[in-house]
Write an enzyme that holds these catalytic residues in place. Sequence first.
Site, PDB file in Angstrom:
ATOM      1  N   SER A 154      43.916  37.622  48.413  1.00 51.02           N
ATOM      2  CA  SER A 154      45.236  37.262  48.903  1.00 51.02           C
ATOM      3  C   SER A 154      45.377  37.650  50.377  1.00 51.02           C
ATOM      4  O   SER A 154      44.555  37.249  51.197  1.00 51.02           O
ATOM      5  CB  SER A 154      46.304  37.925  48.023  1.00 51.02           C
ATOM      6  N   ASP A 318      45.955  29.180  40.267  1.00 50.81           N
ATOM      7  CA  ASP A 318      46.648  29.840  41.374  1.00 50.81           C
ATOM      8  C   ASP A 318      47.349  28.779  42.219  1.00 50.81           C
ATOM      9  O   ASP A 318      46.737  28.109  43.044  1.00 50.81           O
ATOM     10  CB  ASP A 318      45.637  30.622  42.218  1.00 50.81           C
ATOM     11  N   HIS A 351      47.864  33.536  40.460  1.00 51.35           N
ATOM     12  CA  HIS A 351      47.386  34.277  41.624  1.00 51.35           C
ATOM     13  C   HIS A 351      46.860  35.656  41.235  1.00 51.35           C
ATOM     14  O   HIS A 351      45.918  36.169  41.846  1.00 51.35           O
ATOM     15  CB  HIS A 351      48.515  34.402  42.645  1.00 51.35           C
TER      16      HIS A 351
END
Length: 379
Positions: A154, A318, A351
Amino acid sequence: MSEINSIGVVTPKTAHFNEALTLKSGDILPEFDLIYETYGELNADKSNAVLICHALSGTHHVAGKHSSEDKHPGWWDNLIGPGKPLDTNKFFVIGLNNLGGCHGSSGPSSINQATGKPYGATFPIVTVEDWVNSQAMLADYLGVKQFAAVVGGSLGGMQALQWSIAYPERIQHALVIASSPNLTAQNMGFNEVARQAIMTDPEFYDGNYYEHNAIPRRGLRIARMLGHITYLSDDAMGEKFGRRIKDQIKYSFDVEFEVESYLRYQADKFADSFDANSYIRMTRALDYYDPALDFDGDLTKALAHVKAKFLVLSFTSDWRFSPERSKEIVKALLDNERTVSYAEVTAAHGHDAFLMEDAHYHAILRSYFNKIDFSKGEG
């Protein structure tokens, strides 16, 4: 993983820097602290170091426990340890809390030595570039001239990408996981809603809530609930909660459904542990990052001088950092004839999949780390 594969008890350390750091904004931090943890042993020529860059609400506590009674190991403990995919029998792993954080590195809740009071709203806005520059200073402090790998998921993946751009000679491998070269307008919108929830809380006091012995809990709670919804896929939320009733229908605005109970629990826990000023700065750093900005939006040109080899990983479910965004990085690297491996992992968690102990995902990481050869100073 069994306790045999555990790092065991770890103790954080703090590095103090008297050297001023000029930030991308032009502001200057005359001095600062970085809190960090290390796992494994640094080899004689200091060539086996791996840096872990954390995501939005991450910390330096990446693996192991802080005491034998600690029930909560580090946030990537399933990945890092003896015999784990990132094997600490081979690598020396470093985790740190970024500048502007609230877990020991200098940030808004830290004491400003010039005033004797917390920085509060006066702590400058920091960027991904600033974090990477401060991480390079930590590497110097530890005597690490080149990382065998820099790894992040991320927002951490953005830092790994930036390392390859800013310090091409100091990184052999970049592992960019569930990330992107910049945020979409939708993602920036989510961040703005989260910030507005915090900044319009009556207890925020323009960021100077420390002086009022206050915490903008309502805003923090809403921001965290919004975040949790975006980190999970629709399928994952459906499987985890569905439309299950918590107890029995009361026809009220109290908790009626299990998903509401989960979100409120996570919100309360977060509001008790994370600083609001840090949160709004972390989301702003996400917004600002765009290495192609200085190249007329051309990511290929932005990555023209990278030398690291790459592993780019994405997850099918995601939707916040979609596989298509990871492929933008892959294409730019291939345009520059750089070595890049790409995998799109089938996972239902959204995610948050990059934090999970998924067999396929971890097998890919294990295979990649096993092939890193730092004995000759090359991967």
